[in-house]
Design an enzyme around this catalytic site. Structure first.
Site, mmCIF file in Angstrom:
data_model
loop_
_atom_site.group_PDB
_atom_site.id
_atom_site.type_symbol
_atom_site.label_atom_id
_atom_site.label_comp_id
_atom_site.label_asym_id
_atom_site.label_seq_id
_atom_site.Cartn_x
_atom_site.Cartn_y
_atom_site.Cartn_z
ATOM 1 N N LYS A 130 0.863 -1.181 0.000
ATOM 2 C CA LYS A 130 0.000 0.000 0.000
ATOM 3 C C LYS A 130 0.900 1.232 0.000
ATOM 4 C CE LYS A 130 -2.103 3.006 2.037
ATOM 5 N NZ LYS A 130 -2.011 4.443 1.635
ATOM 6 N N GLU A 168 9.279 1.602 11.298
ATOM 7 C CA GLU A 168 10.287 2.651 11.239
ATOM 8 C C GLU A 168 9.521 3.964 11.239
ATOM 9 O OE1 GLU A 168 12.875 3.964 7.965
ATOM 10 O OE2 GLU A 168 12.510 5.399 9.567
ATOM 11 N N CYS A 172 13.235 10.986 7.521
ATOM 12 C CA CYS A 172 13.078 10.674 8.944
ATOM 13 C C CYS A 172 14.412 10.758 9.686
ATOM 14 C CB CYS A 172 12.475 9.296 9.108
ATOM 15 S SG CYS A 172 13.358 8.038 8.176
ATOM 16 N N GLU A 230 8.579 16.530 15.607
ATOM 17 C CA GLU A 230 9.083 16.317 14.252
ATOM 18 C C GLU A 230 8.360 17.252 13.289
ATOM 19 O OE1 GLU A 230 8.197 12.529 12.217
ATOM 20 O OE2 GLU A 230 10.290 12.519 11.568
HETATM 21 O O1 LIG Z 1 18.418 4.012 4.102
HETATM 22 C C1 LIG Z 1 17.505 3.261 4.447
HETATM 23 O O2 LIG Z 1 17.556 2.016 4.394
HETATM 24 C C2 LIG Z 1 16.265 3.839 4.961
HETATM 25 O O3 LIG Z 1 15.416 3.068 5.401
HETATM 26 C C3 LIG Z 1 16.069 5.264 4.936
HETATM 27 C C4 LIG Z 1 14.976 5.784 5.579
HETATM 28 C C5 LIG Z 1 14.661 7.153 5.462
HETATM 29 C C6 LIG Z 1 13.505 7.590 5.981
HETATM 30 O O4 LIG Z 1 13.036 8.821 5.847
#
Ligand SMILES: O=C(O)C(=O)/C=C/C=C/O
Length: 490
Positions: A185, A261, A295, A394
């Site tokens: 999704k 995450e 993030c 954030e």
């Molecule tokens: O670099 C990565 O594997 C990853 O998951 C980056 C995440 C960024 C999120 O905003």
């Protein structure tokens, strides 16, 4: 529908669901508009999925678990993954343009980071799967124990709009490597590259039903349907912490395995003994790349007082040089924010910063020449302490705060004074201090004298409100497979 921008003829695509190997509209014919953040114009339509489409996709995924996919060896799956990576690279220009159209990020960024990393995610796990082992234990002459891995089953992959293809493939590659089937999704704001990815998977030899895609929104839509579906075994989600909490309560009813995450408010700690020019070059990226919509961005900058004035002066000067504008212009460093709603949200934090007593050293407003599209100047704020909302919450935009500190213990306390715990950057040439401080920062990833340098074998994810679990290398297989221990009496 073609959108002429900065001399680049870019063809947007209308987005259908991809279920059981076919592109299909919603049963009720519902669609929603896909907006170009750089202009505010409609790019095309997106099929709006709901319970019915999610159920069809989950049924297809469940059936595919018992089809030819089950009979494929790890080696065979590895070959399919490698082929997917190859096809992503073959279609790199098309995918980069679609990613930039959807997100408003500069085309050079899509071309240099998002799409190559999407291909590498597949190539990495194609290789990794061949080296994958399990474990065995000899119990004297009594028994031998060994573990086997099997797929978790049907996995829901719910993805964010900031790095759409990079983050979708970061989940999809290990998910498939472990033998699962999936319903993806994508974020409703960025449907296009995920739509093309489904076709790439089919062309690479992924059997029908293994990879399914349903577009839609979160609440009362495809996202909610996926998190509540009783025949979905696991959910991997990247996105805002608040959404993560909603998904967790929905998934609890059917006890789904979760990998999260989530958000971050990441400290960037700069000691006076670091090389300021090197620090500033990277800090420009860790502050403003992808319009600050990452993030991992280091949005809380802490500088040792003896270097504070020099850092602020140089960093502000460099920030003022950043070109904000058309994502297809190669000189653009900061493109458009993802949507009008997000533009307003980021702007509200800039207004809040003024109310909280902060000083805006640069930025803080829409560029005069860009009245269409969701553009915001990279913004630097000083004069706020850790009690301020702008320092605690954030913002997910091109907005950073800078605060001085005097002692190592003090900055460790400042850095950890947050309910997030995703990443941190630390700049010092004192080796012992680097190890000492890094070991005390409460974050999943700590970069020393760099930022966003990635080795995909490493554990990736956050603690506290920044996530649950880790993905990357072996950690992905811990999530995307079930271990069974078999004990044989001798
Ligand atoms: O670099 C990565 O594997 C990853 O998951 C980056 C995440 C960024 C999120 O905003």
């Amino acid at each position: 529908m073609a959108t002429q921008t900065a001399g680049t003829k870019v063809k947007a695509i209308d987005c259908l669901h991809f279920i059981d190997g076919q592109y299909v509209p919603s049963r009720n014919g519902k669609t929603f508009a896909n907006i170009n953040p750089a202009t505010g114009e409609v790019l095309g339509t997106v099929a709006e999925g709901g319970r019915e489409e999610v159920d069809l996709a989950v049924q297809a995924a469940r059936k595919a678990l018992k089809g030819p996919w089950k009979k494929m060896t790890a080696h065979d799956r590895g070959a399919v993954l490698r082929r997917i990576g190859d096809l992503i690279l073959e279609r790199k220009d098309e995918l980069a343009m679609l990613e930039t159209l959807d997100t408003g990020k500069p085309l050079w960024l899509s071309n240099s980071v998002d799409i190559p990393r999407a291909a590498y995610n597949f190539h990495f796990f194609a290789d990794y799967i061949r080296a994958l082992g399990t474990e065995a234990f000899q119990q004297d002459d009594v028994a031998i124990n060994y573990s086997i891995r099997r797929p978790v089953g049907v996995v829901g992959l719910i993805n964010p709009w900031n790095l759409p293809l990079l983050l979708l493939t970061w989940k999809l590659a290990p998910c498939l490597a472990a033998g699962n089937t999936t319903v993806m999704k994508p974020a409703e704001l960025t449907p296009m590259t995920a739509t093309v990815l489904a076709e790439i998977c089919r062309d690479a030899g992924v059997p029908d039903g293994v990879v399914n895609l349903v577009h839609g929104f979160g609440p009362d839509s495809a996202g909610a349907a996926l998190t509540e579906h009783p025949d979905v075994n696991a959910i991997s989600f990247t996105g805002e912490t608040t959404t993560g909490k909603i998904i967790m309560s929905a998934a609890a009813k059917t006890l789904k395995r979760l990998s999260y995450e989530l958000g971050g408010k990441n400290p960037n700690i700069i000691f006076a003994d670091s090389d300021l020019d090197e620090v500033i070059e990277t800090t420009i990226k860790s502050s403003f790349i992808n319009q600050g919509e990452v993030c991992l961005c280091g949005s809380r900058i802490y500088v040792e007082r003896t270097a504070y004035d020099q850092f602020v002066e140089k960093f502000v000067a460099k920030t003022k040089q950043l070109t904000v504008g058309d994502p297809f212009d190669p000189n653009t460093k900061v493109g458009a924010l993802i949507s009008e709603e997000h533009f307003d949200r980021v702007n509200s934090y800039i207004q809040l910063a003024k109310q909280e007593g902060g000083q805006i050293l640069t930025g803080g407003k829409r560029p005069e020449s860009l009245q269409q599209g969701y553009y915001l100047e990279p913004t630097i704020i000083t004069g706020l302490d850790n009690s301020c909302r702008v320092v605690r919450e954030e913002i997910f935009g091109p907005v950073v705060t800078i605060t001085p500190f005097d002692r190592e213990e003090e900055v460790i306390e400042l850095a950890n004074d947050t309910h997030y715990g995703l990443s941190a950057s630390l700049w010092t040439n004192d080796l012992r201090r680097a190890h000492r401080v890094a070991g005390q920062i409460e974050a999943g990833i700590i970069w020393v004298n760099t930022w966003f340098l990635r080795d995909l074998r490493t554990p990736f994810g956050g603690m506290k409100q920044s996530g649950i679990g880790r993905e990357g290398g072996m950690h992905s297989f811990e999530f995307y497979s079930e271990l069974s221990n078999i004990c044989i009496k001798l």
